[in-house]
Every structure is written in C-alpha cells, then in structure tokens.
Design a protein around this motif. Structure first.
Motif, short mmCIF file in Angstrom:
data_model
loop_
_atom_site.label_atom_id
_atom_site.label_comp_id
_atom_site.label_asym_id
_atom_site.label_seq_id
_atom_site.Cartn_x
_atom_site.Cartn_y
_atom_site.Cartn_z
N UNK A 1 25.30 29.35 20.65
CA UNK A 1 24.24 28.34 20.66
C UNK A 1 23.63 28.21 22.06
N UNK A 2 24.52 28.22 23.07
CA UNK A 2 24.03 28.16 24.44
C UNK A 2 23.16 29.37 24.76
N UNK B 1 14.41 29.31 25.90
CA UNK B 1 13.74 28.93 27.15
C UNK B 1 13.03 30.14 27.74
N UNK B 2 13.69 31.29 27.72
CA UNK B 2 13.08 32.52 28.23
C UNK B 2 11.82 32.85 27.46
N UNK B 3 11.87 32.72 26.15
CA UNK B 3 10.71 33.01 25.31
C UNK B 3 9.55 32.06 25.62
N UNK B 4 9.85 30.78 25.78
CA UNK B 4 8.81 29.80 26.08
C UNK B 4 8.16 30.09 27.44
N UNK B 5 9.00 30.45 28.41
CA UNK B 5 8.47 30.76 29.74
C UNK B 5 7.58 31.98 29.71
N UNK B 6 7.98 33.00 28.96
CA UNK B 6 7.19 34.23 28.88
C UNK B 6 5.83 33.99 28.24
N UNK B 7 5.77 32.99 27.38
CA UNK B 7 4.52 32.74 26.66
C UNK B 7 3.73 31.58 27.24
N UNK B 8 4.14 31.12 28.44
CA UNK B 8 3.33 30.14 29.15
C UNK B 8 3.62 28.69 28.85
N UNK B 9 4.68 28.40 28.06
CA UNK B 9 5.00 27.01 27.73
C UNK B 9 6.03 26.48 28.73
N UNK B 10 5.59 26.35 29.98
CA UNK B 10 6.52 26.01 31.06
C UNK B 10 7.14 24.63 30.87
N UNK C 1 11.12 23.81 30.44
CA UNK C 1 11.88 22.98 31.38
C UNK C 1 12.54 21.82 30.65
N UNK C 2 11.82 21.21 29.71
CA UNK C 2 12.38 20.09 28.94
C UNK C 2 13.58 20.54 28.11
N UNK C 3 13.46 21.71 27.48
CA UNK C 3 14.57 22.24 26.67
C UNK C 3 15.77 22.56 27.55
N UNK C 4 15.53 23.16 28.71
CA UNK C 4 16.63 23.51 29.61
C UNK C 4 17.37 22.26 30.09
N UNK C 5 16.61 21.19 30.40
CA UNK C 5 17.25 19.95 30.82
C UNK C 5 18.03 19.30 29.69
N UNK C 6 17.46 19.33 28.51
CA UNK C 6 18.13 18.70 27.37
C UNK C 6 19.45 19.41 27.05
N UNK C 7 19.46 20.72 27.18
CA UNK C 7 20.66 21.50 26.85
C UNK C 7 21.56 21.74 28.08
N UNK C 8 21.14 21.22 29.24
CA UNK C 8 21.92 21.35 30.48
C UNK C 8 22.19 22.81 30.83
N UNK C 9 21.15 23.61 30.76
CA UNK C 9 21.30 25.04 31.08
C UNK C 9 20.32 25.46 32.18
#
Length: 329
Positions: free
Chosen positions: A126-127, A134-143, A147-155
């Motif tokens: 899951x992690x 997060x990597x997919x969102x960053x590659x497609x410009x949804x910065x 960032x919000x997903x990374x903070x929510x999942x503490x990764x």
C-alpha cells in the motif's frame, strides 16, 4: 507446492525495480558535494590571491592602512559568504541523509516478510502504491495533489517532489517561450550531456534564435545574428543543414510557405504534457533530429512541447539512470 512458489516473496526482484529510490539521493548528494567543493575552491583561491596582494602592498607601503583594512574586510566578507553557502550545503546533506535512511528502512522491511500473503507485505505494498501514485501525479503536473497525498500518507521522504518541481519550473518557462531556465539546467549538467552526445543545448539555442527572428524587429534581427555567431556557429560541422535553414530564416518573411520553413508567426495551443513524455528511458538521446527545431516553431503543432519532453527525459536519464526508472502506473 506450486502455490508456495507463487506466493514466495523475492526481495531482490523488488529491489531491482526500486533502485531509483536510492539512486536519486545518491546523485543529489554527489551534486551537493560538487557544489560545496566548487565554492570552497573558488572562494579560497580568491582570498589567497587577495591576501597575497594585500600583504605585498603592506610590505612595500604601496597601500595605505585604510586600503589594507578595506581589503581585509573584503576577505572576511567573502569567508562569511562561503560559510553561509556551506551551511546551506550541510543542511541539504542532512536532509538527503534523512531521506535516504527512510528509503533504506522502507526497502529493508522486505527482509522481514516471507510470503506475498504476509499482512506486512500488504501494508508495504500500500505504501509503495501511494508512492507510485504521487510519482504519477508529479509526472503529469498535479503538484499540489501529489504533495497533499504524500503528507496524508506520511511518505514525504519516499517521493522526489523537489526534482519534479524543478522540471515543472522549466516546463512553465518553456511554455512562455523562455529557455533561460532550461539553459541553466544544461549548464549544470553539461558534462553528462556532453558524455551522452546530447543535442539539447543546440536545440535550445536554436529556439532562442528563432524567437528573435520571429519578431522581424531590426534590433532583434541584429541580435539574432550576434546570437547565431556566438552559439550556433560552433555547431556548423555537426548540424550544417540546420544552420543553413537558420540563415535562410533571415531572408524569408514570417509568412513564407517555403518548404522547410513555413509560417513562424503563428502561435498554437499547447498539447497535453503527458502526450510528449511517454518516451522509453532507453531511447537514443538523438532520436529527435535537430532540424525538428524548425518544425517546433513553424508547424501546426505546439512549438515548445518537444523541448519539455527532452528536458524531462534527460533529467531522468542523468539523475536516476539510463536503464532504471520507476514504472508508470
């Protein structure tokens, strides 16, 4: 027996796939060290030279005490500036070490799992899925979403937001027909680009030239000639055909329909970024011929997006590796 073999966890296979997770921090550490070393060498050389000149001037009485003190103050200011830079490098190094430790811990958890059916493996997967999202969102410009997903999942330490932010900044500047950011990036990675025989810098300089010619302003045309002599002429043996087209742009008006040129005064809407970034990491660096620069500014397609594709493609090759990259979902 077959079910046991199927469900057996092989950590090595995961480590091979996730090598970029550790490779990027290593490359960032190397870059940070090179930056610190460059600053130390540059400032120490300047201070040694200034100190030598000041000492000689003081001994020969060719400089007044006030001038000597002024030179000493200047050297102290240089050293303080160097200290600030080294403190910043030290903080960056500490951040990267913390990030690396988190990633090593994350990958090390695989050794405590024996089977794919293990509850711990489900949590680990899951992690990993969150990390890939997060990597997919960053590659497609949804910065912001990334960032919000990374903070929510503490990764936060398991994803490379800063690298993608830099790429986004370059992309945005290119969309505005500005190549300064991209050229700065090329200068920072010029050794790697030279080793890879990349034509990226030539394409960026060519794009600058085309934008100057496009205006048809007399002052800009003179500037474009000076630009071509300084930045394009050194490539005359490598790209002779492209340079002939460049000189031709000076003689042809923007509305020309001549073969190989076309209208260069028409702006066209941008295409989605992801349509230009799905290149294979193993594709040849020079798979896009230099003469495509002309088509970027004259064709019915977006004139700048292929540059973005190359920037992102080269970033991954240089920073991560030519054969290793986190897969797309």
């Amino acid at each position: 027996m077959a079910d046991h073999i199927t469900s057996k966890l092989v950590p090595e296979s995961h480590l091979i796939l996730d090598q970029p997770l550790l490779r990027l921090p290593y490359e960032l550490l190397r870059k940070n060290f090179k930056s610190a070393h460059f600053n130390v060498e540059k400032e120490s050389a300047a201070v040694k030279s200034s100190l030598r000149d000041t000492a000689n001037a003081a001994q020969t009485a060719s400089a007044s005490p006030e001038e000597v003190l002024k030179n000493v103050d200047s050297m102290v200011a240089r050293m303080r500036g160097l200290k600030r830079k080294l403190v910043a490098c030290s903080e960056e190094e500490a951040r990267i070490h913390k990030q690396t430790q988190s990633r090593i811990t994350h990958l090390g958890e695989l050794d405590s799992m024996q089977s794919l059916d293990d509850v711990k493996y489900e949590e680990w997967s899951r992690t990993r899925l969150d990390r890939l999202l997060v990597d997919y969102l960053l590659r497609n410009g949804y910065k912001d979403s990334a960032i919000a997903l990374a903070k929510e999942k503490h990764i936060e330490d398991l994803v490379d937001v800063d690298t993608f932010v830099q790429m986004t900044r370059i992309r945005d500047s290119l969309n505005k027909r500005k190549v300064t950011e991209a050229l700065v990036w090329c200068n920072e990675n010029k050794k790697e680009l030279r080793r890879m025989e990349s034509n990226l810098e030539f394409m960026l300089r060519f794009q600058q030239y085309i934008e100057l010619v496009r205006t048809q302003d007399q002052a800009k045309l003179l500037e474009s000639i000076a630009h071509a002599k300084k930045f394009l002429l050194p490539f005359k043996d490598t790209y002779p055909k492209e340079l002939q087209q460049a000189w031709g742009l000076l003689a042809l008006p923007p509305s020309t329909r001549a073969e190989g040129y076309g209208p260069i005064s028409v702006d066209h809407p941008s295409e989605p970024l992801h349509a230009n970034t799905q290149q294979s990491p193993r594709s040849p660096i020079r798979s896009t011929p230099p003469h495509c620069v002309i088509s970027w500014s004259v064709s019915a397609q977006n004139p700048i997006m292929p540059l973005i594709s190359h920037i992102i493609h080269f970033t991954y090759i240089i920073v991560l590796d030519n054969n290793l990259r986190v897969p797309y979902l």
